[in-house]
Design an enzyme around this catalytic site. Sequence first.
Site, PDB file in Angstrom:
ATOM      1  N   SER A 150      -4.425  -6.716   1.961  1.00  0.00           N
ATOM      2  CA  SER A 150      -3.655  -5.632   2.572  1.00  0.00           C
ATOM      3  C   SER A 150      -3.890  -5.604   4.069  1.00  0.00           C
ATOM      4  O   SER A 150      -4.947  -6.041   4.559  1.00  0.00           O
ATOM      5  CB  SER A 150      -4.074  -4.284   1.968  1.00  0.00           C
ATOM      6  OG  SER A 150      -3.509  -3.201   2.681  1.00  0.00           O
ATOM      7  N   TYR A 164     -10.614   1.495  -0.593  1.00  0.00           N
ATOM      8  CA  TYR A 164      -9.532   0.520  -0.760  1.00  0.00           C
ATOM      9  C   TYR A 164      -9.565  -0.506   0.372  1.00  0.00           C
ATOM     10  O   TYR A 164      -9.506  -1.718   0.133  1.00  0.00           O
ATOM     11  CB  TYR A 164      -8.189   1.239  -0.775  1.00  0.00           C
ATOM     12  CG  TYR A 164      -6.993   0.326  -0.815  1.00  0.00           C
ATOM     13  CD1 TYR A 164      -6.509  -0.160  -2.024  1.00  0.00           C
ATOM     14  CD2 TYR A 164      -6.329  -0.037   0.363  1.00  0.00           C
ATOM     15  CE1 TYR A 164      -5.400  -0.994  -2.070  1.00  0.00           C
ATOM     16  CE2 TYR A 164      -5.218  -0.870   0.325  1.00  0.00           C
ATOM     17  CZ  TYR A 164      -4.761  -1.347  -0.886  1.00  0.00           C
ATOM     18  OH  TYR A 164      -3.664  -2.175  -0.919  1.00  0.00           O
TER      19      TYR A 164
END
Length: 252
Positions: A150, A164
């Site tokens: 990401s 995350y």
Amino acid sequence: MNIENPSDERRTLVLTGASRGIGHATVKKFSAENWRVISCSRQAFSEKCPWPMGPEDHIQVDLADPENLGFAVQEIRKRLEAHGSRLHALVNNAGISPKGNDGERLMSLNTPMHEWRNVFQVNFFAPILLARGLFEELKAASGSVVNVTSIAGVRVHPFAGTAYATSKAALASLTREMAADFGPHGVRVNAIAPGEIDTSILSPGTEKLVEEIPLRRLGQTNEVADTIFYLCSENSSYVTGSEIHINGGQHV
């Protein structure tokens, strides 16, 4: 579209997080290219999924449960036996990003420790456990592993929480290490790092981020799926240890 081989000679993909968004688009892309897709997700197979061999090639697995994940690996290996125990691609797409009670971003100061453990189990440990568990099948096919990281792994993101973000940064580093370890066995390992992709789970306020993206638009799930397919195809036969940014230039 590859239609030269009969159905029992099709290439095989194992994909986690297949039920929506990028995963959904990836299954559609590979299915259209005549690949067999073994999909893995927490949910049972939905008849709304528009691809063939759904229930027969779907495995319901909770990646947050190491024991359940171990059972899933054995089930995948069993299903591959009928096709020569060869796996051409593993795409680790599943990921979780917990929020606060009111949907707010969880920071390093207030993320509960059990959430840290769950996030790293799904986002970091599951990919390496799957790749190790299916190593012989990947080796037999000179296969490819694609880890979905990401943009949050390289910069502080206004919506993605700390757990995350750090798990995705760790997954990017793991990709490099796996490429070095798996490469001598003929298995390539790469990563893709999506930015703001137009899915049903976009956070409120995402439209403001578009103003900072050089291409001035959200990415589409099919654009991500196309890049994943490239990394699993012979067109990328000399590409390994790379992380491809799919974010319209947002990372610059």
